[in-house]
Design a protein around this motif. Structure first.
Motif, PDB file in Angstrom:
ATOM      1  N   VAL A   1       0.842  -1.201   0.000  1.00 18.21           N
ATOM      2  CA  VAL A   1       0.000   0.000   0.000  1.00 18.21           C
ATOM      3  C   VAL A   1       0.875   1.247   0.000  1.00 18.21           C
ATOM      4  CG1 VAL A   1      -1.867  -1.190   1.213  1.00 18.21           C
ATOM      5  CG2 VAL A   1      -0.175   0.088   2.529  1.00 18.21           C
ATOM      6  N   ARG A   2       0.311   2.324  -0.506  1.00 17.82           N
ATOM      7  CA  ARG A   2       0.974   3.625  -0.426  1.00 17.82           C
ATOM      8  C   ARG A   2       0.812   4.188   0.978  1.00 17.82           C
ATOM      9  NH1 ARG A   2      -1.715   6.329  -5.678  1.00 17.82           N
ATOM     10  NH2 ARG A   2      -3.079   7.030  -3.988  1.00 17.82           N
ATOM     11  N   PRO A   3       1.571   5.226   1.327  1.00 15.79           N
ATOM     12  CA  PRO A   3       1.413   5.825   2.662  1.00 15.79           C
ATOM     13  C   PRO A   3      -0.006   6.295   2.956  1.00 15.79           C
ATOM     14  CG  PRO A   3       3.455   6.581   1.664  1.00 15.79           C
ATOM     15  CD  PRO A   3       2.722   5.802   0.600  1.00 15.79           C
ATOM     16  N   ASP A   4      -0.785   6.645   1.891  1.00 15.75           N
ATOM     17  CA  ASP A   4      -2.161   7.088   2.118  1.00 15.75           C
ATOM     18  C   ASP A   4      -3.133   5.919   2.242  1.00 15.75           C
ATOM     19  OD1 ASP A   4      -2.394   6.169  -0.475  1.00 15.75           O
ATOM     20  OD2 ASP A   4      -2.940   8.098  -1.361  1.00 15.75           O
TER      21      ASP A   4
ATOM     22  N   GLU B   1      -4.204   0.683  -2.122  1.00 10.49           N
ATOM     23  CA  GLU B   1      -3.557  -0.583  -2.456  1.00 10.49           C
ATOM     24  C   GLU B   1      -2.816  -0.490  -3.785  1.00 10.49           C
ATOM     25  OE1 GLU B   1      -6.817  -0.479  -1.533  1.00 10.49           O
ATOM     26  OE2 GLU B   1      -7.061  -1.820   0.191  1.00 10.49           O
ATOM     27  N   MET B   2      -1.619  -1.104  -3.810  1.00  7.34           N
ATOM     28  CA  MET B   2      -0.803  -1.113  -5.023  1.00  7.34           C
ATOM     29  C   MET B   2      -0.549  -2.536  -5.530  1.00  7.34           C
ATOM     30  SD  MET B   2      -0.416   2.024  -5.683  1.00  7.34           S
ATOM     31  CE  MET B   2       0.799   1.952  -6.978  1.00  7.34           C
TER      32      MET B   2
ATOM     33  N   ASP C   1       3.766  -0.887   3.753  1.00  2.00           N
ATOM     34  CA  ASP C   1       3.918   0.451   3.181  1.00  2.00           C
ATOM     35  C   ASP C   1       5.076   0.441   2.192  1.00  2.00           C
ATOM     36  OD1 ASP C   1       4.400   3.141   2.626  1.00  2.00           O
ATOM     37  OD2 ASP C   1       4.140   3.798   4.701  1.00  2.00           O
ATOM     38  N   ILE C   2       4.780   0.702   0.912  1.00  2.00           N
ATOM     39  CA  ILE C   2       5.819   0.625  -0.112  1.00  2.00           C
ATOM     40  C   ILE C   2       6.854   1.738   0.023  1.00  2.00           C
ATOM     41  CG2 ILE C   2       4.356  -0.549  -1.804  1.00  2.00           C
ATOM     42  CD1 ILE C   2       3.966   2.136  -3.196  1.00  2.00           C
ATOM     43  N   SER C   3       6.568   2.761   0.798  1.00  2.00           N
ATOM     44  CA  SER C   3       7.547   3.835   0.969  1.00  2.00           C
ATOM     45  C   SER C   3       8.653   3.448   1.944  1.00  2.00           C
ATOM     46  CB  SER C   3       6.857   5.118   1.459  1.00  2.00           C
ATOM     47  OG  SER C   3       6.361   4.954   2.790  1.00  2.00           O
TER      48      SER C   3
ATOM     49  N   GLN D   1      10.475  -2.960   0.438  1.00  2.00           N
ATOM     50  CA  GLN D   1      10.999  -3.255  -0.892  1.00  2.00           C
ATOM     51  C   GLN D   1      12.086  -4.327  -0.833  1.00  2.00           C
ATOM     52  OE1 GLN D   1      12.369   0.472  -2.493  1.00  2.00           O
ATOM     53  NE2 GLN D   1      10.574   1.578  -1.757  1.00  2.00           N
TER      54      GLN D   1
ATOM     55  N   GLU E   1       9.755   5.128  -9.738  1.00  2.00           N
ATOM     56  CA  GLU E   1       8.835   5.083 -10.865  1.00  2.00           C
ATOM     57  C   GLU E   1       9.516   4.490 -12.099  1.00  2.00           C
ATOM     58  OE1 GLU E   1       6.250   8.171 -13.666  1.00  2.00           O
ATOM     59  OE2 GLU E   1       6.861   8.789 -11.659  1.00  2.00           O
TER      60      GLU E   1
END
Length: 311
Positions: free
Chosen positions: A171-174, A177-178, A273-275, A280, A291
Protein backbone atom coordinates in the motif's frame (compact mmCIF):
# COMPACT_ATOMS: atom_id res chain seq x y z
CA UNK A 1 -7.15 -25.73 6.58
CA UNK A 2 -9.14 -24.25 3.69
CA UNK A 3 -9.94 -26.81 0.97
CA UNK A 4 -9.82 -25.17 -2.43
CA UNK A 5 -10.65 -26.73 -5.77
CA UNK A 6 -7.59 -25.12 -7.41
CA UNK A 7 -4.48 -26.87 -6.10
CA UNK A 8 -1.54 -25.04 -7.68
CA UNK A 9 -0.11 -22.98 -10.54
CA UNK A 10 1.10 -25.37 -13.26
CA UNK A 11 2.47 -23.27 -16.10
CA UNK A 12 2.48 -20.00 -17.99
CA UNK A 13 1.97 -19.79 -21.76
CA UNK A 14 3.28 -16.80 -23.70
CA UNK A 15 3.15 -15.79 -27.34
CA UNK A 16 6.18 -13.90 -28.65
CA UNK A 17 7.09 -12.61 -32.12
CA UNK A 18 10.81 -13.44 -31.65
CA UNK A 19 10.08 -17.09 -30.92
CA UNK A 20 13.48 -18.56 -31.84
CA UNK A 21 15.42 -15.99 -29.81
CA UNK A 22 13.11 -16.43 -26.81
CA UNK A 23 13.28 -20.22 -26.96
CA UNK A 24 17.06 -20.13 -27.19
CA UNK A 25 17.30 -17.79 -24.18
CA UNK A 26 15.14 -19.93 -21.91
CA UNK A 27 16.98 -23.14 -22.85
CA UNK A 28 20.58 -21.93 -23.13
CA UNK A 29 20.65 -19.28 -20.41
CA UNK A 30 17.59 -19.49 -18.12
CA UNK A 31 18.02 -23.24 -17.59
CA UNK A 32 14.79 -24.85 -18.78
CA UNK A 33 14.58 -28.11 -20.76
CA UNK A 34 12.59 -28.45 -23.97
CA UNK A 35 10.45 -31.58 -23.66
CA UNK A 36 8.28 -31.13 -26.74
CA UNK A 37 8.40 -28.93 -29.80
CA UNK A 38 6.27 -28.26 -32.86
CA UNK A 39 6.47 -25.60 -35.54
CA UNK A 40 6.40 -22.32 -33.61
CA UNK A 41 5.55 -24.03 -30.33
CA UNK A 42 7.87 -25.07 -27.49
CA UNK A 43 7.12 -26.76 -24.15
CA UNK A 44 9.78 -26.14 -21.50
CA UNK A 45 10.15 -28.04 -18.22
CA UNK A 46 12.07 -27.40 -15.00
CA UNK A 47 14.37 -30.24 -13.99
CA UNK A 48 13.19 -30.12 -10.37
CA UNK A 49 9.45 -30.27 -11.16
CA UNK A 50 7.15 -33.19 -12.00
CA UNK A 51 5.01 -30.85 -14.10
CA UNK A 52 5.30 -31.91 -17.77
CA UNK A 53 6.20 -28.29 -18.57
CA UNK A 54 6.16 -24.96 -16.74
CA UNK A 55 6.46 -22.57 -19.69
CA UNK A 56 4.97 -22.75 -23.17
CA UNK A 57 6.19 -20.45 -25.92
CA UNK A 58 4.27 -19.84 -29.15
CA UNK A 59 5.22 -17.78 -32.21
CA UNK A 60 2.70 -14.96 -32.63
CA UNK A 61 1.98 -11.38 -31.65
CA UNK A 62 3.14 -10.75 -28.08
CA UNK A 63 0.51 -11.70 -25.48
CA UNK A 64 -0.21 -13.89 -22.47
CA UNK A 65 -1.79 -17.02 -23.96
CA UNK A 66 -2.95 -18.45 -20.64
CA UNK A 67 -2.16 -19.42 -17.06
CA UNK A 68 -2.52 -23.14 -16.31
CA UNK A 69 -3.64 -24.37 -12.88
CA UNK A 70 -3.77 -27.85 -11.42
CA UNK A 71 -6.84 -29.49 -9.87
CA UNK A 72 -6.64 -32.64 -7.73
CA UNK A 73 -9.04 -34.93 -9.63
CA UNK A 74 -11.78 -35.08 -12.26
CA UNK A 75 -14.54 -34.66 -9.67
CA UNK A 76 -12.96 -31.37 -8.56
CA UNK A 77 -12.62 -30.23 -12.19
CA UNK A 78 -16.34 -30.85 -12.72
CA UNK A 79 -17.22 -29.19 -9.39
CA UNK A 80 -15.16 -26.12 -10.25
CA UNK A 81 -16.72 -25.89 -13.71
CA UNK A 82 -20.21 -26.12 -12.18
CA UNK A 83 -19.35 -23.37 -9.68
CA UNK A 84 -18.03 -21.08 -12.41
CA UNK A 85 -21.10 -21.70 -14.59
CA UNK A 86 -23.29 -20.75 -11.63
CA UNK A 87 -21.21 -17.57 -11.32
CA UNK A 88 -21.84 -16.80 -15.04
CA UNK A 89 -18.14 -16.93 -15.86
CA UNK A 90 -17.41 -17.02 -19.60
CA UNK A 91 -16.04 -20.38 -20.79
CA UNK A 92 -13.58 -20.95 -23.63
CA UNK A 93 -14.45 -24.64 -23.56
CA UNK A 94 -16.16 -27.10 -21.24
CA UNK A 95 -14.43 -29.91 -19.29
CA UNK A 96 -13.06 -32.38 -21.83
CA UNK A 97 -10.16 -34.66 -22.61
CA UNK A 98 -7.25 -32.39 -23.49
CA UNK A 99 -5.48 -33.22 -26.74
CA UNK A 100 -2.39 -31.04 -26.35
CA UNK A 101 1.02 -32.14 -25.10
CA UNK A 102 0.76 -34.09 -21.79
CA UNK A 103 -3.02 -34.53 -22.15
CA UNK A 104 -5.28 -34.50 -19.11
CA UNK A 105 -8.86 -33.48 -18.43
CA UNK A 106 -9.89 -29.88 -17.97
CA UNK A 107 -11.45 -26.68 -19.20
CA UNK A 108 -10.63 -23.06 -20.00
CA UNK A 109 -12.31 -19.80 -19.06
CA UNK A 110 -11.76 -16.06 -19.29
CA UNK A 111 -11.09 -14.31 -16.00
CA UNK A 112 -12.80 -10.99 -15.27
CA UNK A 113 -10.24 -9.05 -17.31
CA UNK A 114 -10.20 -11.46 -20.26
CA UNK A 115 -7.10 -13.54 -19.47
CA UNK A 116 -7.43 -17.21 -20.37
CA UNK A 117 -7.13 -19.68 -17.47
CA UNK A 118 -6.92 -23.45 -17.77
CA UNK A 119 -7.78 -25.92 -15.00
CA UNK A 120 -6.70 -29.53 -15.47
CA UNK A 121 -5.95 -32.88 -13.86
CA UNK A 122 -4.83 -36.33 -14.96
CA UNK A 123 -2.07 -35.06 -17.25
CA UNK A 124 1.17 -36.96 -17.77
CA UNK A 125 3.84 -35.94 -15.28
CA UNK A 126 7.60 -36.25 -15.73
CA UNK A 127 10.31 -37.59 -13.45
CA UNK A 128 11.87 -34.74 -11.51
CA UNK A 129 15.44 -34.82 -10.28
CA UNK A 130 17.08 -33.15 -7.33
CA UNK A 131 18.81 -29.95 -8.35
CA UNK A 132 22.48 -30.32 -7.54
CA UNK A 133 24.24 -28.08 -5.05
CA UNK A 134 25.29 -24.84 -6.76
CA UNK A 135 23.43 -25.77 -9.98
CA UNK A 136 22.02 -22.44 -11.27
CA UNK A 137 18.80 -23.62 -12.93
CA UNK A 138 15.14 -23.29 -11.87
CA UNK A 139 13.59 -26.04 -9.75
CA UNK A 140 10.00 -25.03 -10.59
CA UNK A 141 7.65 -22.20 -11.52
CA UNK A 142 7.01 -20.11 -8.41
CA UNK A 143 4.36 -17.52 -9.31
CA UNK A 144 2.81 -15.37 -12.01
CA UNK A 145 1.96 -11.67 -11.58
CA UNK A 146 -0.46 -9.56 -13.63
CA UNK A 147 -0.77 -5.82 -14.07
CA UNK A 148 -4.32 -4.52 -13.77
CA UNK A 149 -5.97 -1.15 -14.33
CA UNK A 150 -8.36 -2.02 -11.49
CA UNK A 151 -6.32 -3.86 -8.88
CA UNK A 152 -9.08 -4.54 -6.38
CA UNK A 153 -11.60 -5.65 -9.00
CA UNK A 154 -9.13 -8.16 -10.46
CA UNK A 155 -8.10 -9.54 -7.06
CA UNK A 156 -11.75 -9.79 -5.97
CA UNK A 157 -12.54 -11.91 -9.05
CA UNK A 158 -9.96 -14.53 -8.01
CA UNK A 159 -11.21 -14.47 -4.43
CA UNK A 160 -14.91 -14.75 -5.29
CA UNK A 161 -14.69 -17.31 -8.10
CA UNK A 162 -11.60 -19.41 -7.34
CA UNK A 163 -11.36 -19.07 -3.53
CA UNK A 164 -7.91 -17.50 -3.59
CA UNK A 165 -6.94 -15.63 -0.42
CA UNK A 166 -4.93 -12.41 -0.03
CA UNK A 167 -1.77 -13.18 1.93
CA UNK A 168 -0.38 -9.63 1.99
CA UNK A 169 -0.78 -6.30 0.23
CA UNK A 170 1.49 -3.43 -0.68
CA UNK A 171 0.00 0.00 0.00
CA UNK A 172 0.97 3.63 -0.43
CA UNK A 173 1.41 5.82 2.66
CA UNK A 174 -2.16 7.09 2.12
CA UNK A 175 -3.46 3.51 2.35
CA UNK A 176 -4.23 3.01 -1.36
CA UNK A 177 -3.56 -0.58 -2.46
CA UNK A 178 -0.80 -1.11 -5.02
CA UNK A 179 -0.41 -4.91 -5.06
CA UNK A 180 -2.14 -8.01 -3.68
CA UNK A 181 -0.45 -11.39 -3.18
CA UNK A 182 -2.91 -14.28 -3.56
CA UNK A 183 -2.57 -17.93 -2.52
CA UNK A 184 -4.40 -21.15 -3.37
CA UNK A 185 -2.20 -23.42 -1.23
CA UNK A 186 0.41 -22.95 1.55
CA UNK A 187 2.73 -20.99 -0.76
CA UNK A 188 2.52 -17.31 0.19
CA UNK A 189 1.38 -16.52 -3.34
CA UNK A 190 0.87 -18.36 -6.61
CA UNK A 191 -0.36 -15.25 -8.36
CA UNK A 192 -0.26 -11.56 -7.56
CA UNK A 193 -1.93 -8.50 -9.04
CA UNK A 194 -0.18 -5.14 -9.35
CA UNK A 195 -1.66 -1.75 -10.14
CA UNK A 196 -0.66 -0.78 -13.66
CA UNK A 197 -1.62 1.52 -16.53
CA UNK A 198 -3.11 -1.42 -18.49
CA UNK A 199 -3.70 -5.16 -18.29
CA UNK A 200 -0.47 -7.04 -19.00
CA UNK A 201 2.03 -9.53 -17.64
CA UNK A 202 3.99 -8.04 -14.75
CA UNK A 203 6.42 -10.93 -14.30
CA UNK A 204 7.00 -14.68 -14.16
CA UNK A 205 8.96 -16.05 -11.22
CA UNK A 206 11.07 -19.22 -11.15
CA UNK A 207 12.12 -20.93 -7.91
CA UNK A 208 15.77 -21.88 -7.40
CA UNK A 209 17.11 -24.63 -5.09
CA UNK A 210 18.48 -22.16 -2.51
CA UNK A 211 20.34 -18.91 -1.92
CA UNK A 212 23.62 -20.16 -3.41
CA UNK A 213 21.94 -21.42 -6.59
CA UNK A 214 19.83 -18.24 -6.84
CA UNK A 215 22.88 -15.99 -6.61
CA UNK A 216 24.88 -18.06 -9.08
CA UNK A 217 21.88 -18.05 -11.41
CA UNK A 218 21.64 -14.26 -11.25
CA UNK A 219 25.32 -13.97 -12.16
CA UNK A 220 24.88 -16.40 -15.03
CA UNK A 221 22.01 -14.36 -16.49
CA UNK A 222 23.97 -11.13 -16.16
CA UNK A 223 26.82 -12.74 -18.09
CA UNK A 224 24.35 -13.76 -20.81
CA UNK A 225 23.84 -10.07 -21.55
CA UNK A 226 20.29 -9.82 -20.16
CA UNK A 227 19.58 -6.69 -18.15
CA UNK A 228 18.80 -6.95 -14.45
CA UNK A 229 16.11 -4.37 -13.75
CA UNK A 230 15.87 -4.86 -9.96
CA UNK A 231 17.83 -6.82 -7.40
CA UNK A 232 19.41 -8.77 -5.94
CA UNK A 233 17.41 -8.37 -2.76
CA UNK A 234 14.87 -9.90 -0.40
CA UNK A 235 11.21 -8.85 -0.29
CA UNK A 236 9.24 -8.35 2.90
CA UNK A 237 5.91 -9.68 1.58
CA UNK A 238 6.58 -13.37 0.96
CA UNK A 239 10.11 -13.14 2.46
CA UNK A 240 11.53 -14.39 -0.86
CA UNK A 241 14.70 -13.30 -2.63
CA UNK A 242 14.43 -11.49 -5.96
CA UNK A 243 16.46 -10.79 -9.07
CA UNK A 244 14.42 -9.43 -11.99
CA UNK A 245 15.57 -9.49 -15.61
CA UNK A 246 14.14 -8.64 -19.02
CA UNK A 247 13.88 -11.54 -21.47
CA UNK A 248 14.45 -10.95 -25.20
CA UNK A 249 10.73 -10.26 -25.75
CA UNK A 250 10.66 -7.59 -23.04
CA UNK A 251 8.87 -9.67 -20.41
CA UNK A 252 10.07 -9.40 -16.81
CA UNK A 253 11.27 -12.72 -15.40
CA UNK A 254 12.54 -13.46 -11.91
CA UNK A 255 14.82 -15.87 -10.13
CA UNK A 256 13.63 -16.32 -6.54
CA UNK A 257 13.92 -18.71 -3.63
CA UNK A 258 12.66 -19.32 -0.08
CA UNK A 259 9.11 -18.06 -0.66
CA UNK A 260 7.25 -18.20 2.65
CA UNK A 261 4.76 -20.95 3.50
CA UNK A 262 1.68 -19.86 5.43
CA UNK A 263 -0.96 -21.58 7.56
CA UNK A 264 -4.50 -20.70 6.47
CA UNK A 265 -5.77 -20.99 10.03
CA UNK A 266 -3.09 -18.80 11.60
CA UNK A 267 -1.87 -16.36 8.95
CA UNK A 268 -2.99 -12.74 9.14
CA UNK A 269 -2.62 -10.60 6.03
CA UNK A 270 -0.32 -7.60 6.35
CA UNK A 271 -0.44 -4.22 4.63
CA UNK A 272 3.14 -3.22 3.84
CA UNK A 273 3.92 0.45 3.18
CA UNK A 274 5.82 0.63 -0.11
CA UNK A 275 7.55 3.83 0.97
CA UNK A 276 9.47 1.92 3.63
CA UNK A 277 12.75 0.58 2.26
CA UNK A 278 12.45 -2.65 4.29
CA UNK A 279 9.20 -3.41 2.44
CA UNK A 280 11.00 -3.26 -0.89
CA UNK A 281 14.18 -5.04 0.13
CA UNK A 282 15.00 -6.31 3.62
CA UNK A 283 18.71 -6.54 2.83
CA UNK A 284 19.15 -3.11 1.28
CA UNK A 285 21.20 -4.56 -1.57
CA UNK A 286 18.82 -3.65 -4.43
CA UNK A 287 18.36 -0.14 -5.75
CA UNK A 288 15.47 1.76 -4.21
CA UNK A 289 12.15 1.18 -5.96
CA UNK A 290 11.25 4.17 -8.11
CA UNK A 291 8.84 5.08 -10.87
CA UNK A 292 11.53 4.25 -13.41
CA UNK A 293 12.09 0.76 -11.95
CA UNK A 294 8.36 0.10 -11.64
CA UNK A 295 7.77 1.15 -15.25
CA UNK A 296 10.05 -1.65 -16.49
CA UNK A 297 7.41 -4.22 -15.50
CA UNK A 298 4.38 -2.44 -16.97
CA UNK A 299 5.08 -4.38 -20.17
CA UNK A 300 3.17 -3.96 -23.43
CA UNK A 301 -0.62 -3.89 -23.44
CA UNK A 302 -1.90 -7.47 -23.56
CA UNK A 303 -3.75 -7.79 -26.86
CA UNK A 304 -4.95 -11.30 -26.07
CA UNK A 305 -7.76 -10.38 -23.67
CA UNK A 306 -11.00 -12.22 -24.41
CA UNK A 307 -9.28 -13.90 -27.38
CA UNK A 308 -8.59 -17.59 -26.87
CA UNK A 309 -5.19 -18.79 -28.14
CA UNK A 310 -5.32 -21.30 -31.03
CA UNK A 311 -3.72 -24.02 -28.87
Amino acid sequence: MTQRLVSHLRYAALAVPNFDEERDFFIRHWGLTEVHGEDGLSYLAAEGSTEPFILRLRRDEKRVDLAGFGVRNRADVDALAAKLHADDVQFVHEPQELTGFSGGYGFRIFDGDGRVLEFSTGYQTREARKIREREPIPAKLSHMVFNSQDLNKTARWYIDHLDFTISDSLVRPDGAEMMHFLRCNPNHHSIAVAMGPHHSLHHLSFEMRGIEEWMRGAGKILRSGARMIWGPGRHNAGDNTFAYFLDPAGNTIEYTTELALVDDDLWEAHRHDISELSTQDQWGTAQEMSELVARESFNDIDKGLFVAPPV
